[in-house]
Design an enzyme around this catalytic site. Structure first.
Site, short mmCIF file in Angstrom:
data_model
loop_
_atom_site.label_atom_id
_atom_site.label_comp_id
_atom_site.label_asym_id
_atom_site.label_seq_id
_atom_site.Cartn_x
_atom_site.Cartn_y
_atom_site.Cartn_z
CG HIS A 1 -22.70 43.02 -42.22
ND1 HIS A 1 -22.89 44.51 -42.32
CD2 HIS A 1 -21.58 42.76 -42.03
CE1 HIS A 1 -21.82 45.71 -41.65
NE2 HIS A 1 -20.96 44.97 -41.44
CG LEU A 2 -21.80 36.81 -46.53
CD1 LEU A 2 -21.31 37.78 -46.53
CD2 LEU A 2 -21.12 35.37 -47.03
#
Length: 602
Positions: free
Chosen positions: A545-546
């Protein structure tokens, strides 16, 4: 093919595919969508085949990162960072959890200066995309959902009984059964539910499948250029007149091409790709650019900074009578999933004519199940097996939202996913990995996930070569708050297991043997905080989930224009002012929807 368009969209992923589709609805404008990968393979549509898309260079950028204080039990102390490299981007390789985030997440964005991004202002864009299939398996806040949109959202069918049991067990700890994508996610005690997933009729609904495939990609005014690795944004003017004029890319043969934009260039290359392209173009921290021999055209110190990601720690349990064996998933995936070297069927289908009766029967059953999935969408393979969830507050901070998520997997997966894709050192994680992960074993996993981390990392350039992977420094657990929250969530996960309904109960928590010896842990005991901390530091893995590397306020304005550079926007997860409290794909799609309207309005 012309070399000039009204709009150029770089990256055909979770946001970029949406933007290209929406802009090209106006037949009077021309749009070029430029994507480094190609079209997704057919098996991308099978939700349970998700792991096969990672570590495949045709569909995955296959980045790795320095995990900071985490990753002590990962091979080579490297965190995998899979990123989608195809039309659909990471929406084509993710685990399909459809999670919008807590309403308070977006209200916090607005309070941070992101005007127009409060929950009530972004809700219409979530609804615009969505086509939620009815289900009596979940609670639905109907006013908060959309129907008839391009993006399929549904609950898997059939529901795996253990996933229902997880929801019941979470309820027994004080949570409410509810709609985590509704206008309210409840109070601090939290909400639990089966997952809503980006699937339609049991098949993946990536942004390629939902927004582009078919008539949209055939539009005369939409040109999709695949196999195009963007090297930089072309810039004209100087100082106050600096503006984007187009992009330069390399094709699959290494030849360099340029295409030009009359109106705007939109970077939607993701939280890794967008800051990388900006820096390669001379937009970013001056000293860092000059260190790799790139002339700084416009100094923006925050490009690549403020990187956030979610980490989860897998709590693994033997679960006879509860968990789904990997062998059953393989049969449901069809004969090709059962072929050598991993499976019992011959590698060459031509040899099937000589199968003994038991293998012939196995092949026939695999063909029957695969056919059923194609016809009805109902199958064991109709999800990634990431099937239920709860969100709640630990009470440790961040009162505007929920800081905790626990995901449930009614399967223990296999060495290919845990060892290869997640890089967990299985020789240290299990006493006997081969026995524990045997295809016929019944296991389950609870994923403890602090969803409002305080630690931040960064993305920098390794060199001025556009084909070189950037340096990704995750800096996990740099802020001690995050480890404290992780331990609290792990304890809640253990409480959920203790409240498992029915007569058949999960087995004991798998505690890595060396850590058990170090902390004097005996199977069945309540683990100490120190042991749980050590488990987290060793075996936490990315949730993919960058975000926030080109965030609103520091790099782009609230209308997503790059500060100080004309005709250039960024629209993807990198612009999030802060990470949301849940899986980020739905919010990335929402950003694409809102970006398209902002561009049209301009």
């Amino acid at each position: 093919m012309t070399d000039t368009y009204d709009y150029i969209v770089v990256g055909g992923g979770s946001a970029g595919a949406v933007i290209a589709a929406r802009l090209s609805e106006d037949a009077s404008v021309s749009v070029a969508l430029v994507e480094a990968g190609g079209h997704p393979p057919d098996h991308e549509m099978m939700p349970a085949a998700v792991a096969s898309l990672q570590l495949d260079p045709t569909t995955d950028w296959m980045f790795t990162a320095d995990p900071g204080k985490a990753g002590l039990g990962l091979r080579d102390n490297l965190m995998p960072v899979p990123r989608g490299k195809m039309l659909g981007g990471s929406s084509g390789i993710n685990y399909m959890a459809y999670v919008r985030g807590h309403p308070g997440d977006f209200d916090k964005w607005a309070s941070m200066g992101a005007d127009g991004w409060s929950f009530q202002e972004v809700l219409p864009y979530f609804k615009k995309s969505e086509d939620l299939a009815p289900s009596n398996e979940i609670v639905v806040d109907g006013e908060a959902h959309g129907s008839g949109g391009p993006l399929g959202v549904s609950v898997r069918s059939p529901v795996i009984p253990a996933s229902r049991d997880f929801v019941s067990a979470a309820e027994a700890t004080g949570m409410h059964r509810g709609d985590y994508n509704g206008s309210s996610r409840g109070g601090p005690e939290g909400v639990t539910s089966l997952f809503q997933t980006t699937t339609r009729n049991g098949m993946r609904s990536s942004t390629y499948r939902a927004f582009l495939q078919g008539s949209v990609e055939d539009r005369d005014n939409l040109t999709i250029i695949t196999g195009a690795h963007v090297a930089r944004v072309l810039l004209g003017g100087e100082a106050d007149t600096l503006h984007a004029t187009g992009i330069e890319y390399r094709d699959e043969n290494g030849a360099t091409h340029a295409v030009f934009a009359e109106r705007e260039v939109v970077l939607s290359a993701g939280a890794v790709g967008s800051p990388q392209i900006l820096m390669l173009s001379g937009i970013g921290p001056r000293r860092e650019l000059e260190a790799v021999d790139i002339t700084c055209r416009h100094e923006l110190p925050a490009v690549g900074k403020n990187l956030k990601d979610h980490l989860h720690c897998a709590l693994f349990f033997s679960a006879p009578g509860i968990g789904v064996p990997v062998a059953e998933v393989g049969v449901s995936a069809g004969p090709d999933a059962l072929r050598a070297p991993a499976g019992p069927l011959p590698a060459d289908p031509a040899e099937d004519k000589d199968l003994p009766p038991e293998l012939a029967g196995l092949k026939a059953e695999a063909e029957r199940r695969l056919g059923q999935w194609f016809e009805t969408g109902e199958s064991l393979v109709s999800s990634s097996l990431y099937d239920a969830v709860c969100f709640f507050s630990t009470g440790l901070d961040d009162t505007h939202s929920h800081d905790a998520q626990i995901g449930y997997v009614p399967c223990g997966y296999d060495a290919g996913l845990l060892g290869d894709r997640l890089r967990i050192d299985l020789s240290t994680f299990f006493e006997d990995a081969d026995a524990t992960l045997a295809p016929d074993q019944e296991n389950m996993i609870l994923l403890a996930n602090p969803v409002l981390p305080h630690s931040t990392g960064e993305i920098t350039l390794a060199s001025n070569d556009p084909t070189a992977a950037p340096v990704i420094s995750m800096n996990y657990y740099a802020d001690p708050h995050d480890l404290k929250v992780m331990v609290a969530i792990m304890r809640k996960a253990l409480e959920i297991v203790e409240n498992w309904p029915g007569e058949t109960k999960p087995g004991a928590l798998n505690v890595p043997p060396e850590l058990a010896r170090k902390h004097g842990y005996v199977t069945g005991q309540t683990p100490s905080d120190a042991l749980l901390e050590n488990m987290a530091l060793h075996y936490s893995t990315t949730v993919y989930h960058l975000c926030s590397t080109c965030r609103i306020g520091d790099v782009v304005s609230a209308d997503l224009k790059v500060n100080g550079v004309g005709k250039l926007r960024v629209a993807d997860a990198s612009v999030m002012p802060d990470i949301i409290s849940g899986n980020t794909n739905a919010a990335s799609i929402m950003i694409g929807e809102k970006a398209a309207d902002l561009i049209k309005a301009a």
